[in-house]
Write an enzyme that holds these catalytic residues in place. Sequence first.
Site, PDB file in Angstrom:
ATOM      1  NE  ARG A  45       0.176  -2.247   1.896  1.00  0.00           N
ATOM      2  CZ  ARG A  45      -0.421  -1.625   0.877  1.00  0.00           C
ATOM      3  NH1 ARG A  45      -0.068  -1.903  -0.371  1.00  0.00           N
ATOM      4  NH2 ARG A  45      -1.347  -0.715   1.097  1.00  0.00           N
ATOM      5  CG  ASP A 169      14.760 -22.598  -1.715  1.00  0.00           C
ATOM      6  OD1 ASP A 169      15.799 -22.041  -1.328  1.00  0.00           O
ATOM      7  OD2 ASP A 169      13.837 -22.922  -0.937  1.00  0.00           O
TER       8      ASP A 169
END
Length: 376
Positions: A45, A169
């Site tokens: 992780r 974005d």
Amino acid sequence: MRKKTLMIHGGISRDKTTGAVSIPVSHASTFKQDGVGNFKYEYARTGNPTREALETLICDLEGGVRGFAFSSGMAAISAVMHLFKSGDHIILTDDVYGGTFRLATKILSRYNIDISFVDTSDAQKVNEAIKLNTKAIYIESPTNPLLKITDIRKMAQIANENHLQLIVDNTFATPYWQNPIELGAHIVLHSATKYLGGHSDVVAGVVVVSSEELANEMHFVQNSVGAILGPDDSWLLIRGIKTLALRMEEIETNTKAIANFLQSHPKVKKVYYPGFSTHTGYDTHKNQSRGFGGMLSFDIGSGHLAEQVLAKTKLFTLAESLGAVESLISLPAKMTHASIPKEHREVLGITDGLIRISVGIEDVQDLLDDLAQAIE
């Protein structure tokens, strides 16, 4: 290296141990330590060799300090929003992806994060929307689905003057055509499911930041929240990026031809395509991007007619998503932007008759023939 070369040789492009030119997929969940605290990788992780190769590659492509890979585009956006706290205010582009709108209005509101939807193509409106607790400006350029253009340099100037983060974005433009960090943005993100992957076979999101401070904060969020991208999907994304430049060039050529066809069709009411010199923001886009991309929208006049067109296409696949090698077609009002209230959609111009197209790499004449018969 230039962009095309960087997509092949950027990041960690080969395995140092074996010399393999295709990065191996590491499925390990944990790693042996050479003593307490003496390790390169600790836990998957926190860090994984395959994911690291992808994160280094996207960082190189966007010209940032560090990259991060997540399990979806929305996971990437959500992770960025974890940089903020209760009581903060964020300015969002009004014509924003429906999933981002839903996150802002239904999730962030639970944590008392205040959101203002603003037409960020108008710098004056952005300045007027800034409050004492404003922390960030979040934009799409071009937007989804109306292809509105925001001046990234101007937003960066406003952000810096007011000590705000500028988040862009960059999904529609891709790092091949546009690099917001070079224009002054602090954070750039992608739904990597789209053009970066490019083959409708991976769901992923990526974030690139412009400073070490943001890199440390972003890694803390990524590790703490845990919405990481797995090694197999990381490898698929690396492979997809290798052909991004070639795909985007072919897609853009096809898109220009389709936009011109739709513009001249008597049954089409309006075409939204940033490559038209008449498109609002054309000059701004041309000044900050190297291409016009593969997305366009057109209004056929009514929801009934739009659904007829979608039912008749044979090569354009009716589907969610975009940015793939195959051409996709959708009805934003009932699909990608259904979470936005109808009255708000209509104010923006997202009518029931608006059709969005993601152009692929098929033979353009076949695509033109398909659209022609569907509209007729």
